[in-house]
Design a protein around this motif. Structure first.
Motif, PDB file in Angstrom:
ATOM      1  N   VAL A   1       1.167   2.708  -3.389  1.00 47.10           N
ATOM      2  CA  VAL A   1      -0.052   3.407  -3.824  1.00 47.10           C
ATOM      3  C   VAL A   1      -0.165   4.753  -3.120  1.00 47.10           C
ATOM      4  O   VAL A   1      -0.472   5.773  -3.743  1.00 47.10           O
ATOM      5  CB  VAL A   1      -1.302   2.544  -3.535  1.00 47.10           C
ATOM      6  CG1 VAL A   1      -2.575   3.288  -3.942  1.00 47.10           C
ATOM      7  CG2 VAL A   1      -1.197   1.209  -4.253  1.00 47.10           C
ATOM      8  N   GLN A   2       0.111   4.763  -1.814  1.00 46.63           N
ATOM      9  CA  GLN A   2      -0.058   5.976  -1.008  1.00 46.63           C
ATOM     10  C   GLN A   2       0.860   7.118  -1.442  1.00 46.63           C
ATOM     11  O   GLN A   2       0.492   8.287  -1.337  1.00 46.63           O
ATOM     12  CB  GLN A   2       0.190   5.645   0.474  1.00 46.63           C
ATOM     13  CG  GLN A   2      -0.922   4.811   1.090  1.00 46.63           C
ATOM     14  CD  GLN A   2      -0.549   4.273   2.460  1.00 46.63           C
ATOM     15  OE1 GLN A   2       0.551   4.510   2.960  1.00 46.63           O
ATOM     16  NE2 GLN A   2      -1.469   3.526   3.066  1.00 46.63           N
TER      17      GLN A   2
ATOM     18  N   GLU B   1      -8.135   4.233 -12.353  1.00 55.49           N
ATOM     19  CA  GLU B   1      -7.127   5.203 -12.808  1.00 55.49           C
ATOM     20  C   GLU B   1      -6.918   5.109 -14.317  1.00 55.49           C
ATOM     21  O   GLU B   1      -6.801   6.117 -15.012  1.00 55.49           O
ATOM     22  CB  GLU B   1      -5.792   4.956 -12.085  1.00 55.49           C
ATOM     23  CG  GLU B   1      -5.788   5.275 -10.610  1.00 55.49           C
ATOM     24  CD  GLU B   1      -5.772   6.774 -10.328  1.00 55.49           C
ATOM     25  OE1 GLU B   1      -5.478   7.563 -11.249  1.00 55.49           O
ATOM     26  OE2 GLU B   1      -6.086   7.151  -9.187  1.00 55.49           O
TER      27      GLU B   1
ATOM     28  N   GLY C   1      -9.027  -0.412  -8.248  1.00 52.89           N
ATOM     29  CA  GLY C   1      -8.323   0.854  -8.061  1.00 52.89           C
ATOM     30  C   GLY C   1      -7.484   1.222  -9.272  1.00 52.89           C
ATOM     31  O   GLY C   1      -7.489   2.373  -9.729  1.00 52.89           O
ATOM     32  N   ILE C   2      -6.758   0.238  -9.790  1.00 50.92           N
ATOM     33  CA  ILE C   2      -5.915   0.486 -10.970  1.00 50.92           C
ATOM     34  C   ILE C   2      -6.781   0.781 -12.187  1.00 50.92           C
ATOM     35  O   ILE C   2      -6.503   1.703 -12.966  1.00 50.92           O
ATOM     36  CB  ILE C   2      -4.997  -0.722 -11.241  1.00 50.92           C
ATOM     37  CG1 ILE C   2      -4.060  -0.960 -10.055  1.00 50.92           C
ATOM     38  CG2 ILE C   2      -4.182  -0.508 -12.518  1.00 50.92           C
ATOM     39  CD1 ILE C   2      -3.247  -2.241 -10.147  1.00 50.92           C
TER      40      ILE C   2
ATOM     41  N   MET D   1       1.023   4.325  -8.257  1.00 52.10           N
ATOM     42  CA  MET D   1       0.083   3.815  -9.267  1.00 52.10           C
ATOM     43  C   MET D   1      -0.388   4.929 -10.199  1.00 52.10           C
ATOM     44  O   MET D   1      -0.485   4.741 -11.420  1.00 52.10           O
ATOM     45  CB  MET D   1      -1.128   3.158  -8.599  1.00 52.10           C
ATOM     46  CG  MET D   1      -0.844   1.790  -8.023  1.00 52.10           C
ATOM     47  SD  MET D   1      -0.288   0.594  -9.267  1.00 52.10           S
ATOM     48  CE  MET D   1       0.020  -0.819  -8.202  1.00 52.10           C
ATOM     49  N   LYS D   2      -0.674   6.083  -9.641  1.00 54.70           N
ATOM     50  CA  LYS D   2      -1.119   7.215 -10.463  1.00 54.70           C
ATOM     51  C   LYS D   2      -0.055   7.583 -11.497  1.00 54.70           C
ATOM     52  O   LYS D   2      -0.362   7.860 -12.656  1.00 54.70           O
ATOM     53  CB  LYS D   2      -1.416   8.440  -9.579  1.00 54.70           C
ATOM     54  CG  LYS D   2      -2.724   8.365  -8.804  1.00 54.70           C
ATOM     55  CD  LYS D   2      -2.939   9.634  -8.001  1.00 54.70           C
ATOM     56  CE  LYS D   2      -4.229   9.598  -7.215  1.00 54.70           C
ATOM     57  NZ  LYS D   2      -5.422   9.657  -8.088  1.00 54.70           N
TER      58      LYS D   2
ATOM     59  N   SER E   1       0.815  -1.215   0.000  1.00 53.62           N
ATOM     60  CA  SER E   1       0.000   0.000   0.000  1.00 53.62           C
ATOM     61  C   SER E   1       0.848   1.265   0.000  1.00 53.62           C
ATOM     62  O   SER E   1       0.401   2.323  -0.444  1.00 53.62           O
ATOM     63  CB  SER E   1      -0.947   0.014   1.198  1.00 53.62           C
ATOM     64  OG  SER E   1      -0.194  -0.014   2.397  1.00 53.62           O
TER      65      SER E   1
ATOM     66  N   SER F   1       1.580  -5.536 -11.388  1.00 56.06           N
ATOM     67  CA  SER F   1       0.796  -5.158 -10.211  1.00 56.06           C
ATOM     68  C   SER F   1      -0.579  -5.831 -10.231  1.00 56.06           C
ATOM     69  O   SER F   1      -1.205  -6.013  -9.189  1.00 56.06           O
ATOM     70  CB  SER F   1       0.635  -3.638 -10.141  1.00 56.06           C
ATOM     71  OG  SER F   1      -0.177  -3.167 -11.191  1.00 56.06           O
TER      72      SER F   1
ATOM     73  N   CYS G   1      -7.884  -4.238  -5.506  1.00 59.02           N
ATOM     74  CA  CYS G   1      -6.666  -3.649  -6.075  1.00 59.02           C
ATOM     75  C   CYS G   1      -6.858  -3.412  -7.571  1.00 59.02           C
ATOM     76  O   CYS G   1      -6.510  -2.353  -8.099  1.00 59.02           O
ATOM     77  CB  CYS G   1      -5.477  -4.568  -5.825  1.00 59.02           C
ATOM     78  SG  CYS G   1      -3.964  -4.031  -6.645  1.00 59.02           S
TER      79      CYS G   1
END
Length: 676
Positions: free
Chosen positions: A455-456, A500, A496-497, A460-461, A452, A485, A493
């Motif tokens: 990601v934090q 984006e 979330g990807i 990922m962004k 995580s 990933s 997960c």
């Protein structure tokens, strides 16, 4: 209040100093320029000597005088005197050539200034001057220019040029001979150029120079390596019956007293070994090269800086040599160099790349590397001022993180590594971005809760953002990291990807202009839809835009790998419910109904076993007997010629294909082979 008064009075001091320095530099420039453009030869000569002494070994002063425009003034002196033969004029030629060479030495801005001033052609004219000292000065200056990538390429395919090159190599002047070698090293890049040099007798001449002076030996070794690199025919000519002595001479030079000669001899042998592995396969010579290159790391100068790069070239992709290096305590020795601190950036980069090669295949090397806590040096290098060092650190991290055991232990998913890596995804240098992406692609396979943190801190962004890069290599590596990933990731997960990425962007990437980007995008989709039935729903977002894109790519696949990844996407979707299976059928059959063969036939007939396996497996998932619509789908597959093609594959040479075919035929028989 004395404190305030003191602070106020102190502030103008730096400005005054800077102003004074600028004024002094301007005065020096004006004075030098006036004397360089004087009509008095003696004044010009003294100005040239003064300028040369000021700039030798001083990059700051070189840049300052380049910006102030002194190079054209020196070039004008050379141009005006190039045809003169009087002694006092010769001195001007020697000094002007020396100054131009000093500007060019190890300094690209200086090389550019010399070339822009038009001095390149005049320097070559000096080589035919009757005064040997003028010739020597011209050759020295040209050698400095040819050390830069900015130097013009030499066309070996023109007969006159080849004759001139041979005249340089045949010269008794060592600097002229060295110039010929420098031209070869800088300009010889293609197989055609290599063979032209061989056929013109250059190879033979260079072999003879191996018995010359120190400078001639070194120049010859480096030129020989350039001519034979990745050229089997050229290596064969060198090692062949006519040149048996040549190979022995190079091996003998690995024992030379001069460290640079030993390094260049090693590099020449490595080129031979890498080009034609059957040569120099003896364990003795391989062991000798490993130990010798590790020893050369101890040299405090340029040889020590370059030894790591030669060592990397020796062991790259060669597990047997990596084992030899491990047994020679290579990791400990390289680690000891890292501990010395304050390394030159080139040496730091080379050691990191050498460690990366050592850890690329062997778990024993990775374990040793981690036990020494060498990872701390790599982590620090991620923030280094040099982009080459930052890239090398990423490459090293990528190799070390290939360890499944240590990935599972979460050793690479910590803030000390993750935060600087994510920052490097924003690096202004593309090569650093690509290297960082390659490291990220490994460490995101870690599925512990520590993941995580990536990601934090926006990892990922940024990966998603880089899939939109104009650079195809960046897009490729960003997709590869995202693909990893997705591997066996939980649905949350993936969501979330996917949120984006968006369906439309992913569909665009599947249809990217570059085939290797298409392949990675399809592999990402394959991982996206792998797993529970809910995952399959992703490809139906925005009106099935992703699934349609996959179908289009399969119908026009330009690479086998695209077919494999695309079929496994359909395969995973076909493992879902009836709606999912029918959607796959819609991708497989429409063109067959229009009088055309389904692309599945082409894949089933492919020479690639993986592609045939994926194609049969897709049919198996579409025809599970327990599926309500299996019989209707089987009829359509038979009408499209797919069933008969699978029947013909019962004795397929690939075991995986054969097993899938048996499963498919067993399912067909449940329905009476699909007949109505």
């Amino acid at each position: 209040m004395p404190t305030s008064a003191s602070a106020s009075s102190a502030s103008p001091s730096p400005s005054a100093s800077a102003s004074s320095t600028t004024t002094a530099t301007t005065r020096t420039h004006s004075d030098l320029h006036a004397r360089l453009t004087s009509s008095d030869s003696e004044i010009q000569l003294k100005a040239l000597r003064e300028l040369k002494n000021r700039i030798i070994g001083n990059r700051t002063k070189k840049l300052s005088f380049v910006k102030l425009g002194l190079v054209p003034a020196v070039a004008d002196i050379l141009a005006s005197k190039v045809k003169a033969i009087a002694n006092h004029e010769s001195n001007l030629l020697i000094q002007s050539a020396a100054v131009l060479g000093s500007f060019a030495c190890g300094f690209d801005a200086g090389v550019r200034a010399v070339l822009d001033a038009g001095a390149f052609r005049d320097l070559f004219r000096l080589l035919s001057h009757p005064d040997e000292k003028v010739v020597d000065a011209g050759a020295r200056s040209l050698r400095m220019i040819y050390q830069s990538k900015l130097a013009p390429k030499y066309d070996f395919l023109q007969e006159n040029n080849m004759d001139f090159l041979l005249s340089l190599l045949n010269s008794e002047n060592e600097n002229v001979t060295g110039l010929g070698a420098s031209i070869i090293i800088h300009s010889c890049e293609t197989v055609a150029e290599q063979m032209a040099l061989c056929h013109a007798g250059v190879l033979k001449k260079l072999i003879s120079l191996l018995e010359g002076s120190l400078n001639q030996r070194d120049a010859s070794l480096e030129s020989l390596a350039t001519i034979i690199k990745n050229n089997v025919e050229a290596v064969s000519k060198f090692v062949g019956s006519e040149s048996v002595k040549a190979l022995s001479s190079v091996i003998e030079l690995t024992k030379d007293r001069n460290p640079r000669t030993r390094l260049l001899a090693c590099m020449c042998l490595i080129v031979i070994r890498n080009t034609v592995p059957c040569f120099l396969h003896d364990i003795g010579i391989k062991t000798k090269l490993v130990y010798l290159l590790l020893e050369l790391h101890d040299d405090p100068g340029q040889v020590g800086d370059e030894a790591s790069f030669a060592f990397s070239s020796l062991i790259a992709e060669k597990e047997d040599l990596q084992k030899l290096a491990f047994e020679a305590n290579a990791i400990d020795k390289l680690y000891n160099h890292l501990q010395k601190g304050s390394l030159h950036p080139k040496r730091f980069e080379g050691i990191l790349l050498a460690l990366a090669e050592l850890c690329s295949k062997l778990e024993s090397c990775r374990s040793k590397f981690l036990s020494l806590k060498a990872l701390n040096f790599v982590t620090d290098a991620l923030n280094h001022d040099s982009p080459d060092v930052r890239a090398a650190a990423c490459i090293c991290l990528r190799s070390v993180s290939r360890s499944i055991k240590n990935l599972c232990a979460g050793k690479f998913m910590n803030e000390m590594i993750v935060i600087p890596l994510v920052q490097l995804l924003h690096d202004p240098c593309t090569s650093v971005q690509v290297a960082a992406l390659s490291a990220v692609g490994n460490i995101v396979i870690d599925f512990t809760t520590r993941r995580s943190s990536f990601v934090q801190c926006g990892g990922m962004k940024q990966l998603v953002e880089l899939t939109k890069s104009m650079d195809s290599t960046v897009r490729l590596n960003a997709l590869w990291a995202l693909r990893n990933s997705m591997f066996l990731a939980e649905t949350t997960c993936k969501e979330g990807i996917f949120l984006e990425l968006t369906a439309s962007s992913l569909a665009s990437l599947v249809c990217d202009p570059e085939p290797f980007v298409q392949e990675q995008a399809l592999a990402l989709v394959r991982n996206l839809v792998d797993g529970c039935i809910n995952s399959v729903e992703f490809v139906f977002s925005e009106g099935s835009i992703i699934l349609d894109a996959v179908g289009r790519q399969l119908r026009s696949a330009s690479k086998t790998e695209i077919g494999i990844q695309g079929l496994y996407v359909l395969n995973n979707v076909a493992s879902g419910n009836e709606f999912h299976k029918e959607a796959v059928m819609h991708q497989l059959i429409p063109q067959a109904e229009n009088g055309m063969h389904s692309f599945v036939i082409k894949f089933l007939q492919s020479n690639d076993g993986q592609l045939r396996t994926a194609a049969v497996w897709t049919v198996v998932n579409l025809t599970f007997p327990s599926s309500p619509g299996a019989f209707d789908r089987l009829v359509k597959l038979r009408n499209a010629g797919i069933v008969s093609q699978i029947k013909n594959m019962v004795n397929d040479p690939c075991l995986d294909v054969k097993l899938r075919v048996r499963t498919a035929l067993g399912q067909f028989m449940t329905f009476g082979d699909g007949s109505t």
